[in-house]
Enzyme design. Structure first.
Site, PDB file in Angstrom:
ATOM      1  CG  ASP A 205      -1.894   1.111   1.292  1.00 38.63           C
ATOM      2  OD1 ASP A 205      -2.710   1.224   0.361  1.00 38.63           O
ATOM      3  OD2 ASP A 205      -1.854   1.882   2.272  1.00 38.63           O
ATOM      4  CD  GLU A 267      -2.196   2.404  -3.486  1.00 36.48           C
ATOM      5  OE1 GLU A 267      -3.257   2.964  -3.826  1.00 36.48           O
ATOM      6  OE2 GLU A 267      -1.907   2.179  -2.298  1.00 36.48           O
TER       7      GLU A 267
END
Length: 531
Positions: A205, A267
């Site tokens: 993330d 990401e």
């Protein structure tokens, strides 16, 4: 540069399927999806023809940001099950020849994590420096001008110790200090914990956020900002993201992952030139797949998409590998953005471009726009900036399995409402319908798996009529032409000079004999030979 199929690792040949656990399947009737529900529906995932599953966070969390505020990195939230349920799930995944990726959230924890509770208890606590604390500015305000991605200052004052702590997202999500070697070691041990349980990789993330510039200088003002975009974009995130030191951490992640033959998906929202750096170098690789969001962020126009695809292809280093995504838990659904007919075209685009595709649950049955009544809105991003209507709930609504109550998702009331047409738009209704969106996805995935030109072949752009996106895929003498009509009108089919069609390998519409036209919303995969 052509790659031999037998030499390509699975993550280059294969396809990843994202599951948002809260919304996939609920086994205990509380209206929230869980691990047992995922296990019960693995045959659907397997029948799609994908190779791996990525789960959004399943860790213990107060759910201020629906699991991206982690309170314990080495356990499972009771909402989803427990470690025993996880072990059963991963065994069932592996038994089907699939792989499992977890969501790793290294930039921030929950403010309820024991590490942060200790950190905020005293300036002298050993874990104080595991987070980013600073004295107030001279006027008593925040230490710098940084803006949270959810709006408002990135700093929260803590009266107990008289300092501010940094949070790139909600105040309930304090940023971890990756410049602290003890924190860094503890987070590496988190990865080892899950690798030891058999996890096949991680989606990482907001990886580009993980390190901040020394001294935490003010970010420069964005001269292009206007009130129609997020408050975060008032500033250019020059010092709060994408710092050189973050690449050292990514390389360390990769070195560990390689010990387990695991894959890392990062990401990273950055322009191509900066995104490409996250591949690392041949001698010091970083993440296997720096996420490419171009198909989500680009207007649905053939000329624009062609330029974006070509530019991205040119940016990939020789040791890197592309990837593509058209939907996620953070973006409006593809069928909501472009309509159902063009969502079929988008599926063909995603599964024929060079690179690893990631599918998002529900796109395979064409879930589109979902109305969320005001009293059912749950996403904190909506409440922080309501006038922008950027809430993510509409992409997180429950999966529809059949025409039973609550679409077979749960025996209780789902945590978010279903799409209005769930009684006819569900897996059971589409499974045996050869013209359904589900059948289209299954057919495209089967063709991709069986056709080296599609899975690992070279990409070459092609000439096309207006509103048509066209490109070729080549492998070992096989030459495929993909032509996608992004309009609702008939267009010319332009073949490369000196070629002829020998087969229509797949279509987004019912089969027909090829001619010199493309029907409205028609996408074709054509095998070519020299004329």
């Amino acid at each position: 540069m052509m790659m031999a199929v037998e030499q390509a690792p699975w993550w280059q040949r294969g396809t990843i399927y994202q599951i948002y656990p809260r919304s996939f399947a609920d086994a205990n009737g509380d209206g929230i999806g869980d691990l047992a529900g995922i296990e019960a529906h693995l045959d659907h995932v397997h029948s799609l023809g994908v190779d791996a599953i990525w789960l959004s966070p399943i860790f213990p969390s107060p759910m201020a940001d629906f699991g991206y505020d982690v309170a314990d990195y080495c356990d499972v939230s009771p909402m989803f099950g427990d470690l025993a349920a996880f072990d059963r799930l991963i065994a069932a995944v592996h038994a089907r020849g699939l792989r499992l990726l977890l969501d790793f959230v290294p930039n921030h924890s929950s403010d309820q994590h024991p590490w942060f509770k200790a950190s905020r208890s005293s300036r002298d606590d050993p874990k104080r420096d595991w987070y980013i604390w600073r004295d107030p500015a001279a006027d008593g305000g925040p230490p710098n001008n940084w803006i949270s991605d959810f709006g408002g200052s990135s700093w929260e004052y803590d009266a107990t110790t008289g300092q501010y702590y940094l949070h790139a997202f909600l105040k309930e999500q304090p940023d971890l200090n990756w410049r602290n070697p003890d924190l860094r070691a503890a987070m590496m041990n988190v990865l080892r914990f899950w690798f030891a349980r058999g996890v096949d990789g991680f989606r990482i993330d907001v990886l580009w956020h993980i390190v901040k510039a020394e001294g935490l200088p003010d970010n420069p003002v964005n001269p292009a900002w206007h009130p129609g975009i997020t408050e975060r974009d008032r500033l250019l995130q020059r010092y709060s993201t994408d710092q050189p030191e973050a690449h050292d951490i990514a390389a360390e992640f990769r070195a560990l992952a390689d010990q387990y033959d695991a894959v890392l998906v990062g990401e990273i929202f950055l322009p191509n030139d900066r995104l490409a750096r996250w591949h690392g170098t041949p001698e010091r690789p970083e993440v296997h797949l720096p996420f490419n969001f171009a198909l989500i962020e680009t207007p649905w126009r053939a000329d624009v998409l062609a330029r974006v695809i070509d530019d991205y292809e040119r940016s990939i280093p020789s040791h890197g590998w592309p990837n593509w995504v058209i939907g996620s838990h953070d973006a409006a659904r593809i069928a909501a953005r472009v309509g159902e007919a063009q969502a079929r075209v988008a599926a063909m685009l995603l599964l024929t471009l060079r690179g690893t595709p990631t599918l998002y649950q529900g796109d395979e049955i064409g879930i589109g726009q979902v109305a969320i009544p005001p009293d059912r809105i749950r996403d904190p991003q909506h409440f922080r900036q309501p006038t922008l209507d950027i809430g993510r709930d509409r992409s997180r609504t429950p999966m529809a399995w059949d025409d039973r109550a609550n679409a077979g998702f749960s025996t209780g009331e789902p945590w978010l409402p279903l799409h209005d047409d769930w009684r006819t738009r569900n897996v059971a209704a589409q499974a045996d319908d050869t013209g359904s969106m589900l059948s289209l996805y299954r057919g495209l995935l089967a063709l991709r798996r069986a056709t080296p030109a599609l899975s690992v072949g070279d990409y070459v752009s092609a000439q096309a009529d207006s509103d048509v996106l066209a490109f070729e895929r080549h492998y070992d003498g096989e030459r495929l032409l993909i032509v996608l009509n992004l309009s609702g009108s008939t267009r010319r089919l332009i073949l490369p000079a000196g070629t002829a069609i020998t087969a229509v390998m797949h279509s987004t519409l019912p089969p027909r004999a090829p001619d010199s036209t493309l029907l409205p919303d028609e996408g074709l995969i054509l095998r070519l030979v020299a004329a």
